[in-house]
Design a protein around this motif. Structure first.
Motif, PDB file in Angstrom:
ATOM      1  N   SER A  24       0.828  -1.204   0.000  1.00 63.31           N
ATOM      2  CA  SER A  24       0.000   0.000   0.000  1.00 63.31           C
ATOM      3  C   SER A  24       0.863   1.255   0.000  1.00 63.31           C
ATOM      4  N   ILE A  25       1.927   1.254   0.795  1.00 65.49           N
ATOM      5  CA  ILE A  25       2.825   2.413   0.838  1.00 65.49           C
ATOM      6  C   ILE A  25       3.526   2.595  -0.506  1.00 65.49           C
ATOM      7  N   ASP A  26       3.954   1.485  -1.128  1.00 71.03           N
ATOM      8  CA  ASP A  26       4.566   1.578  -2.457  1.00 71.03           C
ATOM      9  C   ASP A  26       3.573   2.119  -3.479  1.00 71.03           C
ATOM     10  N   PHE A  27       2.303   1.710  -3.371  1.00 75.98           N
ATOM     11  CA  PHE A  27       1.268   2.213  -4.277  1.00 75.98           C
ATOM     12  C   PHE A  27       1.089   3.720  -4.101  1.00 75.98           C
ATOM     13  N   ILE A  28       1.066   4.187  -2.863  1.00 73.77           N
ATOM     14  CA  ILE A  28       0.901   5.618  -2.598  1.00 73.77           C
ATOM     15  C   ILE A  28       2.063   6.404  -3.185  1.00 73.77           C
ATOM     16  N   ARG A  29       3.277   5.872  -3.031  1.00 74.36           N
ATOM     17  CA  ARG A  29       4.466   6.571  -3.536  1.00 74.36           C
ATOM     18  C   ARG A  29       4.469   6.674  -5.062  1.00 74.36           C
ATOM     19  N   SER A  30       3.981   5.640  -5.743  1.00 77.95           N
ATOM     20  CA  SER A  30       4.060   5.632  -7.203  1.00 77.95           C
ATOM     21  C   SER A  30       2.804   6.173  -7.880  1.00 77.95           C
ATOM     22  N   SER A  31       1.798   6.565  -7.111  1.00 79.63           N
ATOM     23  CA  SER A  31       0.543   6.994  -7.719  1.00 79.63           C
ATOM     24  C   SER A  31       0.433   8.507  -7.782  1.00 79.63           C
ATOM     25  N   ILE A  62     -11.275   6.746 -16.896  1.00 77.68           N
ATOM     26  CA  ILE A  62     -11.433   5.459 -16.208  1.00 77.68           C
ATOM     27  C   ILE A  62     -12.802   5.459 -15.545  1.00 77.68           C
ATOM     28  N   ILE A  63     -13.558   4.386 -15.733  1.00 81.40           N
ATOM     29  CA  ILE A  63     -14.837   4.223 -15.056  1.00 81.40           C
ATOM     30  C   ILE A  63     -14.588   3.329 -13.845  1.00 81.40           C
ATOM     31  N   TYR A  64     -14.925   3.837 -12.669  1.00 80.23           N
ATOM     32  CA  TYR A  64     -14.665   3.139 -11.404  1.00 80.23           C
ATOM     33  C   TYR A  64     -15.986   2.862 -10.703  1.00 80.23           C
ATOM     34  N   HIS A  65     -16.254   1.595 -10.435  1.00 81.18           N
ATOM     35  CA  HIS A  65     -17.452   1.176  -9.693  1.00 81.18           C
ATOM     36  C   HIS A  65     -17.050   0.977  -8.236  1.00 81.18           C
ATOM     37  N   SER A  74     -25.319   7.496  -0.221  1.00 82.26           N
ATOM     38  CA  SER A  74     -24.461   8.492   0.425  1.00 82.26           C
ATOM     39  C   SER A  74     -23.777   9.387  -0.610  1.00 82.26           C
ATOM     40  N   TRP A  75     -24.006   9.125  -1.875  1.00 86.48           N
ATOM     41  CA  TRP A  75     -23.436   9.924  -2.952  1.00 86.48           C
ATOM     42  C   TRP A  75     -24.552  10.463  -3.837  1.00 86.48           C
ATOM     43  N   GLU A  76     -24.310  11.604  -4.452  1.00 83.35           N
ATOM     44  CA  GLU A  76     -25.228  12.167  -5.432  1.00 83.35           C
ATOM     45  C   GLU A  76     -24.483  12.355  -6.745  1.00 83.35           C
ATOM     46  N   VAL A  77     -25.196  12.255  -7.840  1.00 81.23           N
ATOM     47  CA  VAL A  77     -24.586  12.464  -9.147  1.00 81.23           C
ATOM     48  C   VAL A  77     -24.007  13.880  -9.194  1.00 81.23           C
ATOM     49  N   GLY A  78     -22.759  13.965  -9.639  1.00 79.44           N
ATOM     50  CA  GLY A  78     -22.066  15.248  -9.715  1.00 79.44           C
ATOM     51  C   GLY A  78     -21.075  15.477  -8.591  1.00 79.44           C
ATOM     52  N   GLU A  79     -21.170  14.711  -7.503  1.00 79.28           N
ATOM     53  CA  GLU A  79     -20.195  14.858  -6.408  1.00 79.28           C
ATOM     54  C   GLU A  79     -18.828  14.367  -6.872  1.00 79.28           C
ATOM     55  N   THR A  80     -17.788  14.898  -6.246  1.00 79.29           N
ATOM     56  CA  THR A  80     -16.427  14.504  -6.609  1.00 79.29           C
ATOM     57  C   THR A  80     -15.719  13.869  -5.421  1.00 79.29           C
ATOM     58  N   ALA A  81     -14.712  13.082  -5.735  1.00 79.84           N
ATOM     59  CA  ALA A  81     -13.871  12.452  -4.724  1.00 79.84           C
ATOM     60  C   ALA A  81     -12.450  12.368  -5.270  1.00 79.84           C
ATOM     61  N   THR A  82     -11.489  12.319  -4.367  1.00 76.74           N
ATOM     62  CA  THR A  82     -10.090  12.212  -4.754  1.00 76.74           C
ATOM     63  C   THR A  82      -9.687  10.746  -4.777  1.00 76.74           C
ATOM     64  N   PHE A  83      -8.964  10.367  -5.819  1.00 73.87           N
ATOM     65  CA  PHE A  83      -8.484   9.000  -5.987  1.00 73.87           C
ATOM     66  C   PHE A  83      -6.977   9.017  -6.152  1.00 73.87           C
ATOM     67  N   LEU A  84      -6.374   7.884  -5.858  1.00 74.98           N
ATOM     68  CA  LEU A  84      -4.969   7.658  -6.168  1.00 74.98           C
ATOM     69  C   LEU A  84      -4.934   6.675  -7.324  1.00 74.98           C
ATOM     70  N   ASN A  85      -4.133   6.977  -8.338  1.00 77.63           N
ATOM     71  CA  ASN A  85      -4.065   6.123  -9.514  1.00 77.63           C
ATOM     72  C   ASN A  85      -2.610   5.933  -9.911  1.00 77.63           C
ATOM     73  N   ASP A  86      -2.218   4.689 -10.110  1.00 69.05           N
ATOM     74  CA  ASP A  86      -0.867   4.384 -10.572  1.00 69.05           C
ATOM     75  C   ASP A  86      -0.853   4.568 -12.093  1.00 69.05           C
ATOM     76  N   PRO A  87      -0.045   5.490 -12.619  1.00 66.03           N
ATOM     77  CA  PRO A  87      -0.066   5.743 -14.061  1.00 66.03           C
ATOM     78  C   PRO A  87       0.389   4.555 -14.903  1.00 66.03           C
ATOM     79  N   HIS A  88       1.095   3.600 -14.297  1.00 67.25           N
ATOM     80  CA  HIS A  88       1.582   2.430 -15.035  1.00 67.25           C
ATOM     81  C   HIS A  88       0.541   1.320 -15.124  1.00 67.25           C
ATOM     82  N   HIS A  89      -0.484   1.370 -14.281  1.00 67.89           N
ATOM     83  CA  HIS A  89      -1.551   0.362 -14.285  1.00 67.89           C
ATOM     84  C   HIS A  89      -2.887   1.086 -14.421  1.00 67.89           C
ATOM     85  N   SER A  92      -6.118   0.788 -11.743  1.00 67.74           N
ATOM     86  CA  SER A  92      -5.698   0.700 -10.352  1.00 67.74           C
ATOM     87  C   SER A  92      -6.211   1.800  -9.443  1.00 67.74           C
ATOM     88  N   PRO A  93      -7.249   2.560  -9.791  1.00 64.30           N
ATOM     89  CA  PRO A  93      -7.604   3.659  -8.887  1.00 64.30           C
ATOM     90  C   PRO A  93      -8.137   3.163  -7.548  1.00 64.30           C
TER      91      PRO A  93
END
Length: 138
Positions: A24-31, A62-65, A74-89, A92-93
């Motif tokens: 998980s820490i490696d994922f955070i560093r590379s994302s 990327i479409i994320y379910h 707990s979510w409404e259409v149009g709300e935003t959230a922050t994701f971590l994504n590895d650019p090499h995969h 992977s969000p």
């Protein structure tokens, strides 16, 4: 005899927890941080889970379910959230929330600690059959 099995299982789960934590820490560093917007809500068994559209800095979509569902939603259409994504995969969000990043590490650690305490307690504490614990005769 069971205490040895508890201790061994606890130590194995602790090792798995540390390994998954390192991943998980490696994922955070590379994302990279990306923002996702809720584009729809999926209904499954009466509960609503959000579907996010995430746009990467490279312009890919990327479409994320999301795995969590609730009723009411707990979510409404149009709300935003922050994701971590590895650019090499591309697929992977992960939502940037503590549990969604460290989930398996926390679960394994939560199971390992009681097993280690119970199993290790039998090695540390003397048993009731030892002579020095019996009451002296007068």
């Amino acid at each position: 005899m069971w205490y040895k099995l508890y201790l061994l299982t606890g130590l194995i789960l602790l090792g798995v927890s540390i390994y998954v934590l390192k991943q998980s820490i490696d994922f955070i560093r590379s994302s990279e941080r990306v923002t996702g917007t809720v584009i729809s809500l999926e209904v499954s068994d009466g509960a609503y889970s959000p579907v996010f559209s995430i746009t990467t800095p490279g312009g890919d979509e990327i479409i994320y379910h999301h795995a969590a569902a609730s009723n009411p939603s707990s979510w409404e259409v149009g709300e935003t959230a922050t994701f971590l994504n590895d650019p090499h995969h591309r697929s992977s969000p992960r939502m940037m929330r503590y549990f969604w990043i460290f989930n398996w590490s926390l679960v394994c650690l939560g199971l390992a600690i009681p097993l280690i305490i119970i199993g290790g307690g039998y090695f540390v504490l003397p048993t009731a059959s030892t002579p020095h614990l019996s009451t002296p005769r007068l």
